[in-house]
Design a protein around this motif. Structure first.
Motif, PDB file in Angstrom:
ATOM      1  N   ARG A  96      -2.212 -14.406 -10.384  1.00 56.97           N
ATOM      2  CA  ARG A  96      -3.070 -13.045 -10.836  1.00 56.97           C
ATOM      3  C   ARG A  96      -2.874 -12.726 -12.049  1.00 56.97           C
ATOM      4  NH1 ARG A  96      -3.742  -7.784  -7.286  1.00 56.97           N
ATOM      5  NH2 ARG A  96      -4.774  -6.667  -8.778  1.00 56.97           N
ATOM      6  N   ILE A 138       1.327 -15.584  -6.008  1.00 54.98           N
ATOM      7  CA  ILE A 138       0.045 -14.930  -6.237  1.00 54.98           C
ATOM      8  C   ILE A 138       0.022 -13.915  -7.256  1.00 54.98           C
ATOM      9  CG2 ILE A 138      -0.778 -13.003  -5.055  1.00 54.98           C
ATOM     10  CD1 ILE A 138      -0.132 -14.236  -2.353  1.00 54.98           C
ATOM     11  N   SER A 191       0.204  -4.143  -2.646  1.00 56.79           N
ATOM     12  CA  SER A 191      -0.488  -4.186  -1.232  1.00 56.79           C
ATOM     13  C   SER A 191      -1.183  -5.442  -0.980  1.00 56.79           C
ATOM     14  CB  SER A 191      -1.522  -3.018  -1.251  1.00 56.79           C
ATOM     15  OG  SER A 191      -2.495  -3.110  -2.096  1.00 56.79           O
ATOM     16  N   SER A 192      -1.539  -6.343  -2.142  1.00 55.72           N
ATOM     17  CA  SER A 192      -1.977  -7.426  -2.029  1.00 55.72           C
ATOM     18  C   SER A 192      -1.233  -8.872  -1.658  1.00 55.72           C
ATOM     19  CB  SER A 192      -2.851  -7.908  -3.423  1.00 55.72           C
ATOM     20  OG  SER A 192      -1.659  -8.294  -4.356  1.00 55.72           O
ATOM     21  N   LEU A 193       0.007  -8.344  -1.288  1.00 54.30           N
ATOM     22  CA  LEU A 193       1.026  -9.512  -0.921  1.00 54.30           C
ATOM     23  C   LEU A 193       1.129  -9.496   0.558  1.00 54.30           C
ATOM     24  CD1 LEU A 193       4.131  -8.074  -3.300  1.00 54.30           C
ATOM     25  CD2 LEU A 193       2.471 -10.047  -3.737  1.00 54.30           C
ATOM     26  N   LYS A 194       1.319 -10.934   0.671  1.00 55.60           N
ATOM     27  CA  LYS A 194       1.291 -11.133   2.245  1.00 55.60           C
ATOM     28  C   LYS A 194       2.587 -10.605   3.032  1.00 55.60           C
ATOM     29  CE  LYS A 194      -0.059 -15.868   1.449  1.00 55.60           C
ATOM     30  NZ  LYS A 194       0.373 -17.302   1.514  1.00 55.60           N
ATOM     31  N   SER A 195       2.238 -10.244   4.299  1.00 53.74           N
ATOM     32  CA  SER A 195       3.234  -9.699   5.101  1.00 53.74           C
ATOM     33  C   SER A 195       4.213 -10.591   5.936  1.00 53.74           C
ATOM     34  CB  SER A 195       3.116  -8.321   5.757  1.00 53.74           C
ATOM     35  OG  SER A 195       4.123  -7.717   6.480  1.00 53.74           O
ATOM     36  N   VAL A 201      -1.255  -0.777  -5.646  1.00 54.47           N
ATOM     37  CA  VAL A 201      -2.365  -1.744  -5.404  1.00 54.47           C
ATOM     38  C   VAL A 201      -1.973  -3.171  -5.443  1.00 54.47           C
ATOM     39  CG1 VAL A 201      -4.592  -2.148  -6.259  1.00 54.47           C
ATOM     40  CG2 VAL A 201      -4.058   0.058  -6.154  1.00 54.47           C
ATOM     41  N   VAL A 202      -1.212  -3.498  -6.459  1.00 56.70           N
ATOM     42  CA  VAL A 202      -1.093  -4.961  -6.623  1.00 56.70           C
ATOM     43  C   VAL A 202       0.062  -5.177  -5.282  1.00 56.70           C
ATOM     44  CG1 VAL A 202       0.316  -6.366  -7.890  1.00 56.70           C
ATOM     45  CG2 VAL A 202      -0.968  -4.726  -9.154  1.00 56.70           C
ATOM     46  N   ALA A 231       3.314  -0.797   0.665  1.00 56.53           N
ATOM     47  CA  ALA A 231       3.172  -1.061  -1.008  1.00 56.53           C
ATOM     48  C   ALA A 231       3.491   0.401  -1.430  1.00 56.53           C
ATOM     49  CB  ALA A 231       1.883  -1.402  -1.054  1.00 56.53           C
ATOM     50  N   ASN A 290       4.279 -15.153  -2.278  1.00 55.05           N
ATOM     51  CA  ASN A 290       3.891 -13.598  -3.156  1.00 55.05           C
ATOM     52  C   ASN A 290       4.319 -13.792  -4.517  1.00 55.05           C
ATOM     53  OD1 ASN A 290       2.706 -12.479  -0.845  1.00 55.05           O
ATOM     54  ND2 ASN A 290       4.759 -11.727  -0.267  1.00 55.05           N
TER      55      ASN A 290
END
Ligand code: SAH
Length: 212
Positions: free
Chosen positions: A99, A95, A14-18, A11-12, A33, A92
């Motif tokens: 967080r 981020i 998947s919040s990153l930028k691609s 989950v964490v 992710a 990333n």
């Protein structure tokens, strides 16, 4: 910061930028992710992440290396030759720092260079290199050879049909294949030559270990 499950890690991540504008010739396909989490979680359980020095070769936007940091890696080298990708990897990391309100930057080195130039010894390499889908057949060979020079344990993604190639290269360099996971990688509609909206390719992640 507490990551207590594989799902939580996914989950964490998947919040990153691609990749903002993926570059065809560099084969900038990110690791999904949940696939990154699956492999890193396995490595974590084998005590190959926490407290370890890790190199993420062809780091792209940093998903593998950042995942390793989240699981307690001591230090991660992000080695990536594309300036835009490494910039995104740094964003990333930020981020994640924001967080979780933690400082990770001092545990990292972001090196914008060809993997061939990297020569630090590390405990573990995690890498998802170009597979050679575009032009260079076995573009992943130099990543593997480099990884075998600098680490005793390697987690490395390749096309699933590379079984013979990886086995032989490992043998020639004093490594054994000690683990294998199979995944379907979605190649999202990022390149014009992909006609179907989402294509999949069969990918494997190999765990290689140096023979003592
Ligand atoms: N490891 C990332 C990115 C995979 S895509 C992930 O798992 O999401 C492969 C990456 O390797 C791309 O970012 C590409 O720019 C980088 N790359 C390709 N050739 C390289 C080389 N010779 N040296 C360093 N990086 C390279």
């Amino acid at each position: 910061m507490k990551i207590s499950s594989k799902k939580g890690l996914a989950v964490v991540l998947s919040s990153l930028k691609s990749f903002e504008k993926p570059k065809v010739l560099l084969e900038q396909y990110p690791t999904e992710a949940d696939i990154a989490a699956e492999v890193l979680w396995n490595a974590f359980f084998r005590r190959e992440i926490e407290g370890k020095t890790i190199a993420d070769l062809g780091a792209g936007t940093g998903v593998l290396g950042i995942g390793a940091l989240l699981l307690g890696a001591k230090h991660v080298f992000f080695v990536e030759k594309d300036e835009d990708a490494i910039q995104t990897a740094k964003e990333n990391l930020k981020i994640i720092e924001d967080r979780f309100e933690i400082k990770l930057r001092r545990k990292t080195d972001f090196l914008q260079e060809d993997v061939l130039l990297f020569d630090e010894e590390v405990d573990v390499v995690v890498q998802n290199p170009p597979f050679g889908l575009q032009k260079e057949r076995h573009a992943d060979r130099k990543f593997l050879v480099k990884a075998m020079e600098i680490a005793d344990v390697i987690y490395s993604f390749h096309k699933a049909d590379s079984v013979k190639f990886i086995k032989e290269l490992s043998k020639d360099n004093g490594f054994n294949v000690e683990g294998f996971w199979r995944f379907e990688f979605p190649l999202k509609n990022v390149y014009v030559h992909h006609r179907k909206k989402i294509q999949h390719i069969e990918v494997g992640c190999w765990r290689l270990e140096k023979v003592n």
